[in-house]
Design a protein around this motif. Structure first.
Motif, mmCIF file in Angstrom:
data_model
loop_
_atom_site.group_PDB
_atom_site.id
_atom_site.type_symbol
_atom_site.label_atom_id
_atom_site.label_comp_id
_atom_site.label_asym_id
_atom_site.label_seq_id
_atom_site.Cartn_x
_atom_site.Cartn_y
_atom_site.Cartn_z
ATOM 1 N N ALA A 192 -50.528 -1.777 10.135
ATOM 2 C CA ALA A 192 -51.015 -3.097 10.548
ATOM 3 C C ALA A 192 -51.522 -3.076 11.990
ATOM 4 O O ALA A 192 -52.384 -3.876 12.361
ATOM 5 C CB ALA A 192 -49.892 -4.137 10.410
ATOM 6 N N GLN A 193 -51.009 -2.150 12.793
ATOM 7 C CA GLN A 193 -51.414 -2.047 14.196
ATOM 8 C C GLN A 193 -52.456 -0.959 14.422
ATOM 9 O O GLN A 193 -52.833 -0.680 15.560
ATOM 10 C CB GLN A 193 -50.179 -1.768 15.060
ATOM 11 N N GLY A 194 -52.930 -0.318 13.327
ATOM 12 C CA GLY A 194 -53.967 0.705 13.457
ATOM 13 C C GLY A 194 -53.481 1.995 14.073
ATOM 14 O O GLY A 194 -54.272 2.701 14.726
ATOM 15 N N GLY A 195 -52.231 2.344 13.887
ATOM 16 C CA GLY A 195 -51.665 3.518 14.545
ATOM 17 C C GLY A 195 -51.720 4.769 13.694
ATOM 18 O O GLY A 195 -50.673 5.281 13.275
ATOM 19 N N LYS A 196 -52.911 5.324 13.439
ATOM 20 C CA LYS A 196 -53.034 6.510 12.586
ATOM 21 C C LYS A 196 -52.339 7.724 13.205
ATOM 22 O O LYS A 196 -51.688 8.499 12.499
ATOM 23 C CB LYS A 196 -54.508 6.829 12.331
ATOM 24 N N ALA A 197 -52.482 7.895 14.526
ATOM 25 C CA ALA A 197 -51.825 9.029 15.190
ATOM 26 C C ALA A 197 -50.308 8.914 15.071
ATOM 27 O O ALA A 197 -49.609 9.904 14.857
ATOM 28 C CB ALA A 197 -52.239 9.095 16.660
ATOM 29 N N VAL A 242 -49.217 2.311 3.658
ATOM 30 C CA VAL A 242 -50.594 1.940 4.019
ATOM 31 C C VAL A 242 -51.336 1.306 2.850
ATOM 32 O O VAL A 242 -52.504 0.948 2.969
ATOM 33 C CB VAL A 242 -51.378 3.166 4.550
ATOM 34 N N GLY A 243 -50.662 1.169 1.712
ATOM 35 C CA GLY A 243 -51.257 0.463 0.569
ATOM 36 C C GLY A 243 -52.275 1.267 -0.212
ATOM 37 O O GLY A 243 -53.138 0.697 -0.877
ATOM 38 N N LEU A 251 -54.495 12.213 6.462
ATOM 39 C CA LEU A 251 -54.076 12.050 7.850
ATOM 40 C C LEU A 251 -54.689 13.096 8.777
ATOM 41 O O LEU A 251 -54.355 13.139 9.963
ATOM 42 C CB LEU A 251 -52.540 12.135 7.937
ATOM 43 N N GLU A 252 -55.573 13.950 8.217
ATOM 44 C CA GLU A 252 -56.264 14.988 8.992
ATOM 45 C C GLU A 252 -55.273 15.961 9.640
ATOM 46 O O GLU A 252 -55.353 16.276 10.825
ATOM 47 C CB GLU A 252 -57.173 14.354 10.052
ATOM 48 N N ILE A 253 -54.317 16.424 8.825
ATOM 49 C CA ILE A 253 -53.326 17.393 9.285
ATOM 50 C C ILE A 253 -53.704 18.760 8.729
ATOM 51 O O ILE A 253 -53.772 18.948 7.513
ATOM 52 C CB ILE A 253 -51.913 17.019 8.806
ATOM 53 N N GLU A 254 -53.961 19.725 9.600
ATOM 54 C CA GLU A 254 -54.320 21.070 9.172
ATOM 55 C C GLU A 254 -53.091 21.793 8.613
ATOM 56 O O GLU A 254 -51.958 21.480 8.966
ATOM 57 C CB GLU A 254 -54.901 21.860 10.351
ATOM 58 N N ASP A 255 -53.343 22.778 7.761
ATOM 59 C CA ASP A 255 -52.254 23.522 7.128
ATOM 60 C C ASP A 255 -51.341 24.167 8.166
ATOM 61 O O ASP A 255 -50.111 24.160 8.034
ATOM 62 C CB ASP A 255 -52.815 24.594 6.193
#
Length: 506
Positions: A301-306, A378-379, A434-438
Motif C-alpha cells: 500500500a505504501q509502494g515499498g517494493k525494495a 500484494v494481491g 521482485l527482480e531477485i537474481e539467482d
C-alpha cells in the motif's frame, strides 16, 4: 509510515508475532502428540480410521470459506495503512454476509452428502453408522456456526494481533484437552469427541469476536452495511483465494479418502500418523510465516517494493533455519520416533518410507510458503491459484495411479512429486517478480541455513553413534543437544552478518 502500519511491519512486532504464533502451535503440537496414542488405543484402528475418513471429507466443507478470510487478511492491513475505516467496515460486513449464507448451505448440503455416503458406501461398517452419523451432524452444525464467526480471527490477523489470537487459542486448546480426556475416561463415543471439538471451537471464535469489538469499536459489522463496490472487491480477490483453497484440500486432504476408498480404513493410520508429523512441521513454520501477509500488504500500500524484496529474502532465510533441521530430524530419526510414540514397531516399518517421501518436500515447501505470502499480500494470486489447482489434479491422479502397485507409499509419492515441482516454480516466479537474481537468492536466503544444516547433520550423526536413539532418553538427548548447538551457531551467524552490514553502512 503511519503508526498502525508500522506496527505491522516493524522487525520487533513481526518477531513477537512469529514467536507467539510459534509457541501457540507448539502447544497444539504437544497436545496432538500426547493425545494421538491414547486415542488410537481407545478407539481402535477401525474407528480411528473412520474418524480420519469423515474428518477428511468434512475438511472440504471448509471450502465454504470461499477465500473470504484471505480477503480480510489482505484488506484490513491495507485499509489500516491508508486510514480508510469506511472501506474496512464495508468489506468486513460483506464478508459476514457471504459467510452467513455459507453457514446455512454447509449444514444443508452436508446432511445430504453424508447421508448418501453412509447409505451407499461400504467403507464405514454398518455397526458404526449411527456413531458416524451423530459425529457428522455435530461437526456440520458447529461448522455452520463457525463460518460467520471466522471473520474475527482473520481480522485479528489483518491487525497483526497474533499474540492475542494465539493466547485465546491456547486457552481453548486446554479446554479441548480436558474434554478429550474426559471422553476417554467416561467411555465416550466419536459423537462425544465431536461435541468437545465443536464446543471449544465455537467458544474460541466467540472470544475472538469480543476481542475484535474492543479493538475496533467503530467497526460494527452487519450484513446490511456492505455495498456493491465492497462486494466487487471481495469477489475479485476471494475467488482466486477460493481456488487456492480447493487446491490445498485436494492436495493434502484426499490421501485418507483415496486410501479408504481404494484400500481399507485400517490402512489409514499407517499413512496418517507419519503424514501428520510432516504436516505438524509445516504448520509450525507456517504459523511464523503467516505474519508476513499483512506486512507485505501494508508495504504494498505504501509502494515499498525494495522493502518487500528485503522481507522476502529475510523471511525465506528464517523459514529455512526452522524447516531444514526438522526435515533432517524426520529423515534421520522419524521412524524411531513413530515407534517410541505409538509403541508399535509396525508403525515404523510401514510409516518410515512415508516420512522419507513427505519430509523430503519440507524445505522447498517452506520457501514456497514465504513466496505465497508475497502474492497474497500484494494481491497477485490469480496465477498462483491456478497453478495450485494443476498441482492438486496431478496429486490426485498420481495417487490413484500409484496406489495399486505401491500402496500407501504410492499415495505419498503422488503427493510429493507435484508439490516439489510447483514449489520451485512459485519461488522462482516470485523472485522474477521482485527482480531477485539467482545468486542473490542463494547468497541471502540459502547459504547460511545450508551451513547450519551441514553442522547439525554431522553433529547428530556423530552423537547418535555413542548415544542410541532407541529410547526416549537417548532420542531427547541427541535431538535437544543438536538443536541447542545449532541454535547457537545460527545466532552467531546472524550476529556476525548484522555486524558486517553495520560496518559497511559506516
Amino acid at each position: 509510515m503511519n503508526e498502525p502500519a508500522e506496527a505491522l511491519t516493524s522487525r520487533r512486532a513481526m518477531l513477537l508475532s512469529a514467536a507467539a504464533n510459534g509457541l501457540a502451535f507448539v502447544a497444539q503440537l504437544a497436545v496432538a502428540f500426547f493425545l494421538a496414542p491414547p486415542m488410537l488405543r481407545y478407539f481402535g484402528r477401525e474407528r480411528y480410521g473412520a474418524w480420519s475418513f469423515i474428518e477428511s471429507i468434512l475438511a472440504y466443507f471448509m471450502l465454504f470459506d470461499l477465500g473470504m478470510a484471505a480477503t480480510l487478511v489482505r484488506y484490513v492491513p491495507k485499509c489500516t495503512a491508508e486510514n480508510d475505516t469506511n472501506l474496512m467496515k464495508r468489506i468486513i460486513s460483506g464478508c459476514l454476509l457471504v459467510f452467513s449464507g455459507a453457514g446455512v448451505l454447509v449444514v444443508l448440503m452436508g446432511v445430504g452428502v453424508f447421508g448418501l455416503i453412509l447409505r451407499f458406501s461400504s467403507k464405514v461398517p454398518e455397526e458404526m453408522h449411527d456413531e458416524a452419523w451423530g459425529m457428522t451432524l455435530v461437526s456440520l452444525v458447529a461448522l455452520g456456526l463457525v463460518l460467520p464467526l471466522s471473520i474475527f480471527p482473520a481480522i485479528l490477523d489483518g491487525l497483526g494481533r497474533f499474540t492475542l489470537k494465539s493466547g485465546l487459542r491456547t486457552i481453548f486448546l486446554s479446554a479441548r484437552v480436558a474434554g478429550v480426556l474426559a471422553v476417554m475416561a467416561f467411555g465416550g463415543t466419536l459423537v462425544s469427541l465431536a461435541m468437545v471439538f465443536a464446543l471449544t471451537t465455537v467458544g474460541e471464535h466467540l472470544a475472538m469476536a469480543v476481542a475484535v469489538r474492543r479493538l475496533l469499536p467503530k467497526v460494527r459489522p452487519a450484513p446490511w452495511r456492505t455495498d456493491r463496490e465492497a462486494l466487487r472487491l471481495i469477489r475479485g480477490y476471494s475467488f482466486d483465494s477460493f481456488l487456492a483453497m480447493i487446491a490445498g484440500r485436494i492436495s493434502f486432504k484426499t490421501d485418507a479418502i483415496v486410501i479408504g476408498l481404494c484400500g481399507s480404513l485400517g490402512m489409514i493410520p499407517f499413512f496418517d500418523m507419519p503424514s501428520r508429523l510432516v504436516e505438524y512441521a509445516k504448520n509450525l513454520i507456517r504459523s511464523a510465516t503467516t505474519i508476513l501477509t499483512p506486512a507485505f500488504s501494508a508495504l504494498d500500500a505504501q509502494g515499498g517494493k525494495a522493502a518487500i524484496r528485503h522481507l522476502f529474502l529475510t523471511g525465506s532465510r528464517y523459514a529455512l533455519y526452522l524447516a531444514l533441521p526438522i526435515q533432517l530430524g524426520l529423515l534421520m530419526f522419524g521412524g524411531t520416533f513413530l515407534e517410541l510414540w505409538l509403541k508399535d514397531p509396525e508403525y515404523r516399518i510401514k510409516g518410515e518410507p512415508i516420512l522419507w517421501i513427505l519430509a523430503g518436500t519440507l524445505g522447498v515447501g517452506m520457501m514456497q510458503s514465504v513466496a505465497a505470502r508475497v502474492l497474497y499480500g500484494v494481491g497477485q494470486i490469480r496465477r498462483f491459484a491456478r497453478l495450485m489447482l494443476l498441482e492438486a489434479a496431478l496429486n490426485l491422479a498420481l495417487s490413484l495411479a500409484l496406489f495399486p502397485a505401491l500402496g500407501i507409499n504410492g499415495v505419498a509419492l503422488g503427493t510429493a512429486i507435484p508439490n516439489v515441482g510447483m514449489c520451485l516454480y512459485i519461488v522462482l516466479n516470485v523472485c522474477g517478480m521482485l527482480e531477485i537474481e539467482d545468486r542473490v537468492l542463494f547468497r541471502q536466503a540459502l547459504v547460511r541455513p545450508l551451513l547450519g544444516l551441514a553442522f547439525l547433520g554431522a553433529f547428530w550423526w556423530g552423537l547418535s553413534d555413542s548415544v542410541p536413539v532407541t529410547t526416549w532418553r537417548g532420542f531427547l538427548t541427541v535431538g535437544a543437544s543438536g538443536v541447542f548447538f545449532y541454535s547457537l551457531l545460527v545466532a552467531g551467524i546472524e550476529f556476525m552478518s548484522v555486524r558486517r552490514m553495520a560496518h559497511s553502512a559506516r
